[in-house]
Write an enzyme that holds these catalytic residues in place. Structure first.
Site, mmCIF file in Angstrom:
data_model
loop_
_atom_site.group_PDB
_atom_site.id
_atom_site.type_symbol
_atom_site.label_atom_id
_atom_site.label_comp_id
_atom_site.label_asym_id
_atom_site.label_seq_id
_atom_site.Cartn_x
_atom_site.Cartn_y
_atom_site.Cartn_z
ATOM 1 C CB CYS A 62 -0.986 -0.071 1.315
ATOM 2 S SG CYS A 62 -1.834 1.513 1.051
ATOM 3 C CB CYS B 37 -0.672 2.466 3.908
ATOM 4 S SG CYS B 37 -1.840 1.831 3.169
ATOM 5 C CG ASP B 38 3.241 1.337 4.445
ATOM 6 O OD1 ASP B 38 2.769 1.818 5.510
ATOM 7 O OD2 ASP B 38 3.003 -0.058 4.046
#
Ligand code: NDP
Length: 306
Positions: free
Chosen positions: A134, A137-138
């Site tokens: 992701c 997300c990261d």
């Protein structure tokens, strides 16, 4: 046999939010968390884009808090996975962990989706230490660093262009000599100067040390093996919605995502609602999953009080 008014399957943001709303609506919800309590979010570390946490929030803590909130409001949250269902008539019949049988007047499916991985042991070893599925997300943790994205579909292109805005350089590892992505996405990738596409390449191994990922060993179709140096290794080779259990009754699209009716969470079976990533091939963010869990609980409440 135990009879449940509102049964929720799945312990991610969609399921827990549905449990919060269903509890407050006095539906006495029972939620089975499945094999991965907390859902996909627990595979990441810090969540910086969930509103309400200006300093970011630990993903596991966020999920634990959602769970606790649902329990405090009266939800009955249980360990265990629903292993079989019969949705041919109401009340619906379900089996948990292959042995416990129960009946449900309404059902909220919030079983999520799982990102596909390549299946390499080194990839598994560095999950959460540089390997991620992701970018949204990261990606933030790889600012001004070099990263790689595996895949050539719309997700890979979208993630690569997102990462290109943060990172110094983005390699796209594509196994064929064409991208599967839409023309518009392909153009965007080709017009982004710090994305380099490595055509006809497969990953042999993710390289790393005690600090995490340091690179990847690739093999080109012609047999050439070479290494690239990267700090982040992102998978974007598709997701598998966890809908197989319901497939005999519930309508899905060709990729397996549950089809819901318009803006509601209603499926083709009356009394069965779907929320979160199992019905969302596009947005796939915790905040969207939570919002759709809210919708599903409101829809279930309306259905039960009718
Ligand atoms: P896709 O299935 O479209 O693409 C997967 C990509 O990963 C392909 O390039 C595929 O290669 C590659 N791949 C699969 N397995 C492997 C493997 N083992 N090793 C290396 N590469 C592999 O998935 P997406 O998640 O990209 O998209 C899913 C759906 O969502 C699509 O319909 C897409 O259009 C849609 N979507 C739309 C967006 C938008 O409109 N903004 C954004 C994101 C997704 P190959 O081509 O060789 O099979």
């Amino acid at each position: 046999m135990e009879k449940v008014r509102c049964l929720i399957i799945g312990g991610g943001p969609a399921g827990y939010t549905a449990a919060i709303y269903a509890s407050r609506a006095a539906l006495s919800p029972v939620l089975y968390e499945g094999m991965e309590p907390g859902g996909q979010l627990t595979t990441t570390t810090v969540v910086e884009n969930y509103p309400g946490f200006p300093g970011g929030v630990d993903a596991n803590a966020l999920m634990a808090d959602m769970r606790e909130q649902a329990v405090r409001l009266g939800a009955d949250i249980r360990r265990g996975a629903v292993t079989s269902v019969d949705l041919s008539e109401r009340p619906f019949k379900l089996t948990v962990d292959g042995c416990t049988e129960l009946e449900a007047e309404s059902l909220i499916i919030a079983t999520g989706a799982t990102a596909r991985y390549l299946g390499l042991p080194s990839e598994q070893k560095f999950r959460g230490l540089g390997v991620s599925a992701c970018a949204t997300c990261d990606g933030f943790f790889y600012r001004k660093k070099d990263v790689a994205v595996v895949g050539g579909g719309d997700t890979a292109c979208e993630e690569a262009t997102y990462l290109a805005g943060l990172c110094r350089k983005v390699y796209m590892i594509v196994r064929r000599d064409v991208l599967r992505a839409s023309v518009a996405m392909q153009e965007r990738v080709k017009n982004t100067p710090n994305i380099e596409i490595l055509w006809n390449c497969n990953t042999r191994e993710v390289l790393g040390d005690s600090s995490g990922v340091t690179g990847a060993r690739l093999e080109r179709k012609d047999g050439e093996v070479f290494d690239i140096a990267v700090d982040g290794f992102f998978l974007a080779i598709g997701h598998n919605p966890q809908s197989q259990l319901f497939a005999p009754w519930i309508k899905t699209d060709e990729a397996g995502y549950i089809v819901t009716d318009g803006r509601s969470s209603a499926t083709n079976v009356e009394g069965v609602f779907a929320a979160g990533d199992v019905q969302d091939p596009t947005y796939r963010q915790a905040i969207n999953a939570a919002a759709s869990g809210c919708r599903a609980a409101l829809d279930a409440e309306k259905f039960l009080k009718r």
